[in-house]
Design a protein around this motif. Structure first.
Motif, short mmCIF file in Angstrom:
data_model
loop_
_atom_site.label_atom_id
_atom_site.label_comp_id
_atom_site.label_asym_id
_atom_site.label_seq_id
_atom_site.Cartn_x
_atom_site.Cartn_y
_atom_site.Cartn_z
N THR A 167 0.72 -1.13 -0.15
CA THR A 167 -0.05 0.02 0.00
C THR A 167 0.91 1.23 0.14
O THR A 167 1.81 1.49 0.85
N PHE A 168 0.72 2.07 -1.10
CA PHE A 168 1.41 3.24 -1.18
C PHE A 168 0.65 4.50 -0.86
O PHE A 168 -0.16 4.72 -1.78
N MET A 169 0.79 5.27 0.10
CA MET A 169 -0.16 6.22 0.53
C MET A 169 0.54 7.71 0.41
O MET A 169 1.67 7.92 0.56
N SER A 170 -0.49 8.34 -0.09
CA SER A 170 -0.11 9.92 -0.39
C SER A 170 -1.30 10.79 -0.30
O SER A 170 -2.41 10.39 -0.25
N ALA A 171 -1.32 11.98 -0.47
CA ALA A 171 -2.36 13.12 -0.73
C ALA A 171 -3.29 13.04 0.75
O ALA A 171 -3.02 12.30 1.59
N MET A 202 -6.51 3.91 -5.56
CA MET A 202 -7.52 3.84 -4.79
C MET A 202 -7.66 5.45 -4.30
O MET A 202 -6.97 5.76 -3.51
N ALA A 203 -8.72 5.93 -4.60
CA ALA A 203 -8.91 7.38 -4.24
C ALA A 203 -9.90 7.44 -3.24
O ALA A 203 -11.16 7.23 -3.40
N LEU A 204 -9.73 8.01 -2.01
CA LEU A 204 -10.39 7.90 -0.71
C LEU A 204 -10.72 9.50 -0.63
O LEU A 204 -9.95 10.14 -0.24
N GLY A 205 -12.15 9.74 -0.64
CA GLY A 205 -12.56 11.28 -0.21
C GLY A 205 -12.65 11.98 -1.67
O GLY A 205 -12.58 11.56 -2.68
N ASP A 206 -13.00 13.19 -1.34
CA ASP A 206 -13.63 14.01 -2.60
C ASP A 206 -12.26 14.30 -3.64
O ASP A 206 -11.02 14.40 -3.07
N VAL A 207 -12.61 13.94 -4.84
CA VAL A 207 -11.46 13.95 -5.77
C VAL A 207 -11.54 15.29 -6.54
O VAL A 207 -12.31 15.59 -7.13
N ASN A 208 -10.15 15.89 -6.34
CA ASN A 208 -10.07 17.26 -6.78
C ASN A 208 -9.43 17.10 -8.23
O ASN A 208 -8.76 16.09 -8.72
N GLU A 209 -9.18 18.22 -8.94
CA GLU A 209 -8.67 18.02 -10.25
C GLU A 209 -7.12 17.61 -10.51
O GLU A 209 -6.78 16.91 -11.25
N GLU A 210 -6.50 17.94 -9.45
CA GLU A 210 -5.25 17.44 -9.28
C GLU A 210 -5.05 15.96 -9.24
O GLU A 210 -4.31 15.24 -9.78
N TRP A 211 -5.91 15.36 -8.34
CA TRP A 211 -6.11 14.06 -8.13
C TRP A 211 -6.41 13.24 -9.58
O TRP A 211 -5.80 12.27 -10.02
N VAL A 212 -7.55 14.06 -10.03
CA VAL A 212 -7.74 13.42 -11.38
C VAL A 212 -6.70 13.27 -12.40
O VAL A 212 -6.42 12.45 -13.22
N ALA A 251 -12.82 4.60 -6.92
CA ALA A 251 -13.05 5.66 -5.93
C ALA A 251 -14.32 5.34 -5.06
O ALA A 251 -14.93 4.51 -5.49
N ASP A 252 -14.26 5.91 -4.02
CA ASP A 252 -15.19 5.88 -2.97
C ASP A 252 -16.22 6.97 -3.07
O ASP A 252 -17.30 6.91 -2.37
N THR A 253 -16.18 7.98 -4.09
CA THR A 253 -17.33 8.95 -4.39
C THR A 253 -17.68 8.72 -5.61
O THR A 253 -17.06 7.87 -6.63
N PRO A 254 -18.94 9.29 -6.03
CA PRO A 254 -19.60 9.12 -7.14
C PRO A 254 -19.05 9.93 -8.37
O PRO A 254 -19.64 11.05 -8.86
N ILE A 255 -17.96 9.55 -8.68
CA ILE A 255 -17.53 10.33 -9.90
C ILE A 255 -17.59 9.94 -11.28
O ILE A 255 -17.93 8.58 -11.29
N PRO A 256 -17.37 10.50 -12.30
CA PRO A 256 -17.93 9.72 -13.53
C PRO A 256 -16.99 8.45 -13.89
O PRO A 256 -15.66 8.78 -13.58
N GLU A 257 -17.34 7.58 -14.59
CA GLU A 257 -16.92 6.28 -14.72
C GLU A 257 -16.40 6.00 -16.14
O GLU A 257 -16.73 6.53 -17.08
N ILE A 258 -15.32 5.42 -16.29
CA ILE A 258 -14.70 4.85 -17.48
C ILE A 258 -14.65 3.30 -17.45
O ILE A 258 -14.01 2.89 -16.49
N LEU A 309 -13.64 -0.24 -16.79
CA LEU A 309 -12.49 -1.11 -16.63
C LEU A 309 -11.17 -0.04 -16.54
O LEU A 309 -10.30 -0.48 -16.07
N ALA A 310 -11.61 1.03 -16.40
CA ALA A 310 -10.71 1.92 -16.02
C ALA A 310 -10.73 2.81 -14.82
O ALA A 310 -9.99 3.15 -13.96
N VAL A 311 -12.09 3.54 -14.67
CA VAL A 311 -12.44 4.25 -13.75
C VAL A 311 -13.75 3.59 -12.93
O VAL A 311 -14.60 3.55 -13.75
N VAL A 312 -13.70 3.11 -11.64
CA VAL A 312 -14.81 2.66 -11.21
C VAL A 312 -14.94 3.53 -9.92
O VAL A 312 -14.10 3.81 -9.00
N ALA A 313 -16.57 4.17 -9.82
CA ALA A 313 -16.74 5.04 -8.77
C ALA A 313 -17.62 4.25 -7.64
O ALA A 313 -18.46 3.37 -7.90
#
Length: 727
Positions: free
Chosen positions: A179-183, A255-265, A280-287, A289-293
């Protein structure tokens, strides 16, 4: 894809590039273009930039080209309702974001040299570890090679609570993932949440606190790139091959935990280039097999594993604590110690021995003497772990193979620390493990379960007897030492000429496809983990495994160590990339290396000799390169005349560099390595009639250039100076 994601990615990438350029301009004004920048003790410059573009960023002046490249590939601003016909602008923006983050972090290292610990563990006053240096990369890279670490999760942000953070971390650990953690999100960071929950953070527990900002995420992507360059022989600048390698061989996800800002994206879009999906654990737009929300926290780890296509097998072990390789590096210290055995405090011994089948009751575990619940916290006890096995397929040669497993199998239990083996073992059990019900009998239960799971085909029954009285422990130690001596004499007396078959080790091919390690009695595996006897037993245990028999065939070059049968195997196993190599030479077509070698030797022409350096030594060496640079030069499955990778033990074997006069050529080693191999080295030196040879070999206290060490070698009358010229 969602135009909303595209718009946010491009905005975030512009923001990161602006930040990088501003930081660069401010730093440039203070230091000038020639100021060196980079990540300490890493071979691949700024690795993402280098891997993708082949550009070596070494100075502030070099960074100017990177910032311009970012501007060149950055798409123009777009609105959420603009039409986007392909994913390419988003992926380019993501790359620009990663390039910018490496510049930001390199400048941080320059401006704030103490911001990161530059170590494996956090300190009391600093939890941020920063980029993994090459010692860590190669040490941990072996785990990715042998499958004990199937991949990693790059986590941005923080969980909604410390409890959820600990649960996610435990789920990842029990599935053996790093597990590599940042932000941060909501002013919180996951690594801080874990520390507040009493969870050990650091490389040894696979919970790595890279840094506090989103830019620190680039250390995770850089780790994957360095794996590709170091182990996979990927050529810098061939971005398509790099992306394919990471997608197919480095199993990672974001794995994005919390509100996803533009720099995260933007950072996540950079990861998509390498085939790393985002969950992600938040309802962001999906792609697809690439982005799952919007994944619930209790399902997010399993969902990420499914999306990435990871194959993970977790076997249940009957112990009351969490169990898995992620806990192998856990430490039990100070006030947390409930029971301590061995380590010089008390006698401790571990011994696996064969018994007649009627004398063994499968699954029987007995504890003779006081158990954990019968002593007070902080107690010390002698300990003997006697494993008795029986079966029609069991052989004496298998005993040390099974015995060697005891170390890591015990260490896999959360709250239990094990170091060493044989009669120099050391065990600590934590108060937390005891509170959960861990007892000495659980050592026997976990050994029974795991040895059956991993090696059950070679034995039918296994029982474990545990002793904690001094009289019993000393009696078993005496018998065990007799067995150890008999085993050692079997291996020590073997020569390459005495056998017709060598053995391969292809474990590292998962990362270095063209590397083929062939192990002989007098040429141990370069990682130091396998000798000829180990490989022989491994093949007999698992005929379809990585250790395959290699018939020597006709001897082609007895001085160099080359055989027709070995050449044929190497050509086939490397898929035609390598058609031959020599076992005993550093100059004439030496063996290939994968990147996880313990040591690297290099010729020193001025001294008419050879130096060797171990990966723990991080300073400059007389060949003009540090270990990290050397490893980058010879790793990835290539043959490099003048350089060769090898194990520490190989230095003391008779065939070490035999084509170039062996240890008589050794003119420089780090002091720590000299001390580590001194006993066996002195035995070899006595054999060749130069008993004081080790004292004639220079180390870093004498010098780190050929010019500095040559006067010392001359004064000591080093034998290399009177040998035939190397070149």
């Amino acid at each position: 894809m969602s135009n909303l994601i595209a718009s946010a990615t491009i905005k975030g990438a512009h923001s990161l590039v602006d930040r990088a350029e501003t930081a660069w301009q401010n730093t440039l004004a203070r230091y000038g273009t020639g100021k060196l920048i980079g990540f300490p003790n890493t071979a691949y410059f700024l690795p993402v930039i280098y891997g993708v573009t082949a550009q070596k960023v070494q100075t502030l002046g070099d960074a100017a080209q990177v910032i311009q490249r970012c501007r060149d590939i950055l798409p123009g601003w777009m609105n959420p309702d603009d039409t986007l016909s392909s994913l390419e602008p988003v992926l380019n923006a993501g790359l620009a974001a990663l390039f910018a983050e490496e510049i930001i972090e390199a400048i941080r290292y320059l401006e704030m040299p103490d911001f990161y610990t530059q170590s494996e563990d956090p300190r009391a006053d600093n939890v941020w570890l920063g980029a993994a240096d090459d010692i860590i990369l190669r040490k941990r890279g072996v785990e990715f090679v042998d499958g004990s670490a199937p991949g990693f999760a790059a986590i941005l942000g923080a969980a909604p609570s410390n409890t959820v953070a600990a649960k996610i971390a435990t789920d990842l650990q029990q599935k053996n993932l790093y597990t590599f953690m940042s932000a941060s999100s909501g002013g919180r960071r996951m690594s801080e949440q874990l520390l507040e929950s009493g969870v050990q953070v650091g490389w040894p527990t696979r919970l790595v606190s890279f840094g506090p900002d989103v830019s620190s995420t680039v250390f995770a992507i850089g780790f994957a790139v360095r794996v590709a360059l170091s182990f996979g022989n990927i050529v810098p600048g061939r971005s398509k091959e790099l992306f394919e390698y990471c997608k197919n061989r480095v199993y990672a996800f974001v794995m994005a935990l919390g509100d996803v800002n533009e720099e995260w994206v933007a950072t996540a879009a950079g990861a998509l280039n390498f085939g790393f999906p985002v969950i992600a654990d938040t309802p962001i737009p999906e792609i697809p097999l690439a982005v799952v929300a919007d994944v619930p926290h209790d399902k997010i780890v399993n969902r990420a594993i499914d999306v990435r296509g990871l194959k993970i097998v977790v076997n249940e072990v009957p112990v009351p604590v969490a169990y898995g390789p992620a806990y192998e590096g856990e430490r039990v210290r100070g006030e947390d110690i409930y029971l301590e055995c061995g380590g010089g405090r008390t006698p401790m011994v571990e011994w696996v021995t064969s018994k007649p089948i009627d004398d063994v009751v499968d699954g029987l575990v007995t504890v003779n003497g006081p158990d954990v619940n019968e002593v007070s916290a902080g107690a010390k006890l002698p300990l003997a772990i006697l494993v008795e096995v029986a079966g029609r397929q069991m052989q004496d040669d298998y005993e040390p193979i099974l015995e060697r497993q005891i170390h890591h199998l015990i260490n896999y239990a959360q709250g239990v620390m094990h170091i060493g083996q044989r009669d120099i073992a050391w065990l600590r059990i934590s108060k937390g493990a005891v509170e959960k019900g861990f007892r000495l009998e659980h050592i026997g239960k976990l050994l029974h379960a795991k040895l059956h799971q991993d090696f059950g085909r070679i034995f039918d029954k296994l029982q474990i007897k545990i002793y904690t009285s001094a009289e019993d422990v000393l009696a078993i130690t005496a018998k065990a030492k007799e067995a150890y001596a008999a085993r050692d004499s079997r291996v020590a007396g073997m020569t390459d000429e005495s056998v017709d078959t060598f053995y391969s080790c292809l474990l590292c091919q998962s990362f270095a496809p063209s590397h083929v390690c062939v192990i002989s009695p007098e040429r141990t595996g370069l990682c130091g983990s396998y000798n000829w006897m180990d490989c022989k037993a491994s093949f007999e245990i698992n005929p379809l495994g990585p250790n395959q028999p290699v018939p020597k065939g006709q001897t082609l070059e007895p001085r160099l160590g080359q055989w027709k049968g070995v050449n044929e195997f190497v050509f086939k196993a490397s898929r035609g990339a390598v058609d031959h190599y020599n076992f005993y030479s550093i100059i004439s077509d030496p063996m290939t290396a994968c990147g996880c070698m313990e040591c690297i030797s290099a010729i020193l022409p001025l001294c008419n000799g050879v130096m060797t350096v171990n990966r723990e030594f991080t300073e400059m060496t007389p060949c003009g390169m540090k270990f990290t640079t050397l490893a980058g030069t010879i790793g990835g499955g290539v043959t490099t005349p003048g350089f060769v990778g090898h194990s520490k033990y190989n230095i003391t074997q008779r065939k070490f560099l035999a084509a170039e006069d062996g240890i008589k050529r050794l003119v420089w080693m780090p002091r720590s390595l000299k001390e580590e191999v001194s006993d066996l080295f002195n035995e070899r030196a006595n054999e060749i009639g130069i008993p004081d040879l080790l004292s004639r070999i220079a180390d870093e206290t004498i010098g780190t250039t050929e010019e500095e060490i040559l006067p010392f070698l001359t004064e000591k009358n080093h034998p290399a100076l009177s040998l035939d010229p190397l070149l």
